[in-house]
Design a protein around this motif. Sequence first.
Motif, PDB file in Angstrom:
ATOM      1  N   TRP A 132       0.691  -1.128   0.035  1.00  0.00           N
ATOM      2  CA  TRP A 132      -0.012   0.015   0.066  1.00  0.00           C
ATOM      3  C   TRP A 132       0.801   1.285   0.051  1.00  0.00           C
ATOM      4  CZ3 TRP A 132      -4.581   1.036  -0.986  1.00  0.00           C
ATOM      5  CH2 TRP A 132      -5.247   2.344  -0.461  1.00  0.00           C
ATOM      6  N   ASP A 133       1.883   1.297   0.790  1.00  0.00           N
ATOM      7  CA  ASP A 133       2.741   2.649   0.924  1.00  0.00           C
ATOM      8  C   ASP A 133       3.458   2.395  -0.361  1.00  0.00           C
ATOM      9  OD1 ASP A 133       2.227   2.411   3.462  1.00  0.00           O
ATOM     10  OD2 ASP A 133       3.966   1.434   4.168  1.00  0.00           O
ATOM     11  N   LEU A 134       3.855   1.689  -0.964  1.00  0.00           N
ATOM     12  CA  LEU A 134       4.487   1.477  -2.162  1.00  0.00           C
ATOM     13  C   LEU A 134       3.662   1.860  -3.285  1.00  0.00           C
ATOM     14  CD1 LEU A 134       6.514  -1.755  -2.047  1.00  0.00           C
ATOM     15  CD2 LEU A 134       7.529   0.252  -2.244  1.00  0.00           C
ATOM     16  N   LEU A 135       2.484   1.693  -3.347  1.00  0.00           N
ATOM     17  CA  LEU A 135       1.436   2.164  -4.182  1.00  0.00           C
ATOM     18  C   LEU A 135       1.129   3.807  -4.134  1.00  0.00           C
ATOM     19  CD1 LEU A 135      -0.200   1.389  -6.857  1.00  0.00           C
ATOM     20  CD2 LEU A 135      -2.184   1.217  -5.059  1.00  0.00           C
ATOM     21  N   CYS A 136       1.067   4.079  -2.879  1.00  0.00           N
ATOM     22  CA  CYS A 136       0.883   5.659  -2.719  1.00  0.00           C
ATOM     23  C   CYS A 136       1.970   6.578  -3.092  1.00  0.00           C
ATOM     24  CB  CYS A 136       0.936   5.878  -1.400  1.00  0.00           C
ATOM     25  SG  CYS A 136      -0.814   5.074  -0.776  1.00  0.00           S
ATOM     26  N   GLU A 137       3.513   5.833  -3.140  1.00  0.00           N
ATOM     27  CA  GLU A 137       4.526   6.489  -3.376  1.00  0.00           C
ATOM     28  C   GLU A 137       4.709   6.332  -4.824  1.00  0.00           C
ATOM     29  OE1 GLU A 137       8.601   4.436  -2.314  1.00  0.00           O
ATOM     30  OE2 GLU A 137       7.851   5.295  -0.860  1.00  0.00           O
ATOM     31  N   GLU A 138       4.285   5.274  -5.544  1.00  0.00           N
ATOM     32  CA  GLU A 138       4.474   5.367  -7.022  1.00  0.00           C
ATOM     33  C   GLU A 138       3.696   6.305  -7.640  1.00  0.00           C
ATOM     34  OE1 GLU A 138       4.732   1.117  -8.481  1.00  0.00           O
ATOM     35  OE2 GLU A 138       4.117   2.063 -10.123  1.00  0.00           O
ATOM     36  N   LYS A 139       2.372   6.526  -7.203  1.00  0.00           N
ATOM     37  CA  LYS A 139       1.562   7.269  -7.744  1.00  0.00           C
ATOM     38  C   LYS A 139       1.937   9.056  -7.795  1.00  0.00           C
ATOM     39  CE  LYS A 139      -3.011   5.354  -7.008  1.00  0.00           C
ATOM     40  NZ  LYS A 139      -3.918   4.936  -5.731  1.00  0.00           N
ATOM     41  N   THR A 140       2.799   9.273  -6.886  1.00  0.00           N
ATOM     42  CA  THR A 140       3.308  10.802  -6.912  1.00  0.00           C
ATOM     43  C   THR A 140       4.571  10.925  -7.426  1.00  0.00           C
ATOM     44  OG1 THR A 140       4.540  10.036  -4.738  1.00  0.00           O
ATOM     45  CG2 THR A 140       2.331  11.098  -4.559  1.00  0.00           C
ATOM     46  N   MET A 141       5.204   9.425  -8.016  1.00  0.00           N
ATOM     47  CA  MET A 141       6.618   9.624  -8.781  1.00  0.00           C
ATOM     48  C   MET A 141       6.310  10.117 -10.083  1.00  0.00           C
ATOM     49  SD  MET A 141       9.763   7.949  -7.789  1.00  0.00           S
ATOM     50  CE  MET A 141       9.360   6.434  -7.116  1.00  0.00           C
ATOM     51  N   LYS A 142       7.134  10.930 -10.312  1.00  0.00           N
ATOM     52  CA  LYS A 142       7.127  11.611 -11.898  1.00  0.00           C
ATOM     53  C   LYS A 142       8.025  10.695 -12.764  1.00  0.00           C
ATOM     54  CE  LYS A 142       6.160  16.504 -11.281  1.00  0.00           C
ATOM     55  NZ  LYS A 142       7.090  17.491 -10.859  1.00  0.00           N
ATOM     56  N   ARG A 143       7.626  10.164 -13.898  1.00  0.00           N
ATOM     57  CA  ARG A 143       8.515   9.688 -14.859  1.00  0.00           C
ATOM     58  C   ARG A 143       9.219  10.643 -15.814  1.00  0.00           C
ATOM     59  NH1 ARG A 143       6.450   4.220 -15.830  1.00  0.00           N
ATOM     60  NH2 ARG A 143       5.350   3.573 -13.960  1.00  0.00           N
ATOM     61  N   ILE A 144      10.245   9.891 -16.338  1.00  0.00           N
ATOM     62  CA  ILE A 144      11.008  10.755 -17.465  1.00  0.00           C
ATOM     63  C   ILE A 144      10.607  10.371 -18.951  1.00  0.00           C
ATOM     64  CG2 ILE A 144      13.229  11.048 -18.381  1.00  0.00           C
ATOM     65  CD1 ILE A 144      14.163   9.681 -15.411  1.00  0.00           C
ATOM     66  N   VAL A 145      10.375  11.547 -19.160  1.00  0.00           N
ATOM     67  CA  VAL A 145       9.424  11.148 -20.835  1.00  0.00           C
ATOM     68  C   VAL A 145      10.682  11.046 -21.885  1.00  0.00           C
ATOM     69  CG1 VAL A 145       7.368  12.439 -19.912  1.00  0.00           C
ATOM     70  CG2 VAL A 145       9.244  13.756 -20.965  1.00  0.00           C
ATOM     71  N   THR A 146      10.091  10.583 -22.828  1.00  0.00           N
ATOM     72  CA  THR A 146      11.025  10.493 -24.125  1.00  0.00           C
ATOM     73  C   THR A 146      10.999  11.429 -25.274  1.00  0.00           C
ATOM     74  OG1 THR A 146       9.634   8.755 -25.133  1.00  0.00           O
ATOM     75  CG2 THR A 146      11.122   7.933 -23.543  1.00  0.00           C
ATOM     76  N   PHE A 147       9.767  12.123 -24.966  1.00  0.00           N
ATOM     77  CA  PHE A 147       9.422  13.009 -26.122  1.00  0.00           C
ATOM     78  C   PHE A 147       8.664  12.403 -27.117  1.00  0.00           C
ATOM     79  CE2 PHE A 147      11.813  17.377 -25.103  1.00  0.00           C
ATOM     80  CZ  PHE A 147      10.789  17.540 -24.263  1.00  0.00           C
ATOM     81  N   CYS A 148       8.493  11.185 -27.114  1.00  0.00           N
ATOM     82  CA  CYS A 148       7.794  10.176 -28.323  1.00  0.00           C
ATOM     83  C   CYS A 148       6.634   9.834 -27.539  1.00  0.00           C
ATOM     84  CB  CYS A 148       8.689   9.249 -28.779  1.00  0.00           C
ATOM     85  SG  CYS A 148       7.566   8.038 -29.896  1.00  0.00           S
ATOM     86  N   GLU A 149       5.311  10.578 -27.750  1.00  0.00           N
ATOM     87  CA  GLU A 149       4.381  10.196 -27.128  1.00  0.00           C
ATOM     88  C   GLU A 149       3.746   8.692 -27.203  1.00  0.00           C
ATOM     89  OE1 GLU A 149       4.150  12.959 -29.064  1.00  0.00           O
ATOM     90  OE2 GLU A 149       4.036  14.656 -27.542  1.00  0.00           O
TER      91      GLU A 149
END
Lengths: 320, 346
Positions: B77-94
């Motif tokens: 549960w903690d991990l899921l909450c953490e993951e939701k707020t984690m920003k990802r690194i985009v590649t610029f190819c949608e």
Amino acid sequence: MAPLRALNLPILTRQVLQFLAANGILSVEDFLVHDIYTLAARTEHQTNSEVLKQAIAEILSFIDSQHSRWLNGAQLLENLQQTVHVLPTGCEGLDSLLGGGLLEGTLTELVGPSASGKTQICLRAASHIAYHSQAAVMYLDTCNSFSSKRIAQFLNVLAKSSIKSKDQQGNIERAMKGIFHYNVFDVYSMLDLLYQIESSMQTQGKNESSRVRLLIVDSVSSVITPILSGSNLQGHSLMISLGVVLKKLALEYSIAVLITNHIVVDKTGTSKPALGESWKSMPHVRLLLSRDPVSNICDMSLLKHTSMVCDQQASLSLNS
Amino acid sequence: METICLPLAPSHRARLVSAGYRTLDSFNNLSPLDLARDIGVSSEEALDILKVAWRTKAIDGNSPKGANLLAGAKTAWDLLCEEKTMKRIVTFCEDLDVILGGGICRKEVTEVGGVPGIGKTQLGIQLAINVQIPVDLGGLGGQAIYIDTEGSFMVERVCQIAKACIEKLKDIPCTSERKVEECHTKLKVDDFLSNIFYFRACNYTEQIAVINYMDKFIEERDKVKIIIVDSVTFHFRQDFEDLALRTRLLGGMSQKLMRLAEEYDTAVVLMNQVTTKFSGGSFQLALALGESWSHACTNRVVLYWNGDNRFGYIDKSPSLQSASAPFSITTGGICNLERNKRIKMA
């Protein structure tokens, strides 16, 4: 085995220990393999031979009293039927192959190449058991492959299928809070953690409500591979003690243990489970997985099982 | 805790085990003299052994022992909450971002493999730039570490991609409205370059040394959000007679990289080459370094040609569906395939 001193018997005075040490006896193991009659004969030349003889007799009777109770087949069968539970994993193919699911007290190993579905089965089993048995699940992750998102997906499916329960979201949250995830990146911290788990279980006792029922190690081979080589006996012995600890945890606290292992290709080009012959004897149940990349279906076959016919096949779809 | 796990000399360890000192508990109430006599070493050595045992025990004893929650545990549960707020690194190819679930994920090891010229290095450079997109513009505002083993990192190319990135960011509205102008004018190519830490590893020893050094390096710079190794394969494909040694080294290295990703919240991206593999009566392309390496990553993306177009395919992931998406490489870096065509027509 422990040193004799660790027995904490009042009769084991300094003189007695010195006498035994002079005869090359330091540990309980040394004592047991030594010829007791020769030892008794040696005491004759000592001044305090009576005390020594008495000490030897007391150590013997103490050790005798330590063995566990004998169980006959009928009692074992009764135990199996009454106290050992089968934990369904939620993967129909796997459950039917294993006769219902994972058995408490046994070590089940999933073997397969990369991306064959090992982690998927682990995640699914974790969510299914946490949801239905309301028990704690320990997930030791050595290759960063735990995905809480995927767990949430599985739990959502489970919650939807059981219509009668009202509080779906609450159930999901409760199940997710029952899955404990640890990151372990080397064998030393893995052993440490397992000892800690063991000691916390000892203090906790068999508290039925929040008991740990499933321990997952995904994967065992990731931590063993860096230390295992032909000339490095230390690595080998660490691997064996890892196996022994896992089996001991499984048996003494009746936990179902699920581990994953890799595949290696030998010189002739045939693939076989990693970690070699001595690891082979560790798991009670061994399953070989392979995935068809086009249909995304995971085929399983039983390589080893203590009570079922091997070479049976089953398959499982990996899509949600 | 067992004696064999203690950091002791092998000879001492063997003596301890044969004298019955198998567990740490067996060192309780033991004087150095007793130990020295039992295992046949000098009393100074025995004292050293005891010190090691006591220290290890003290560390063990300090760790909190909750009911179920041992040190280092997190619930799903903690991990899921953490993951939701984690920003990802985009590649610029949608399209690629969609199949990656929004971009390259931090705390995970992602392996990127493909034939030469498919764009692995390009993707690496793009990620090193994109990780620096300021927080105001929806990025991470991080820094990148680039470990180059092949010598294929081109600064000119980095400049080009950085310039194009600044151009692209002008279309993105700023999240904090009061300083729209400010956050766009602040972007400079030089800053992009100075936030990429470049290491060149010329043999496998250097490569392992650099990875071991990362702990210290990242501790001093907590803005590092991505580590790119381009390529992890190169030095391990040549001059290796002892294949068992190679497997051990690679296994150890992959564990270290995973620990880095987890401990410092960074993304780790590993480039891998391809090799041919004989299976099912024909030779097929497969990623290099063999079976045991294939477990070293959390996610695996295979880049391949389909006709004249480049595609990315999710080959392995614990949470993503396997899927493929086209991408294209232009002067400005990685982008969608359609956009590329439009530029060509114009």
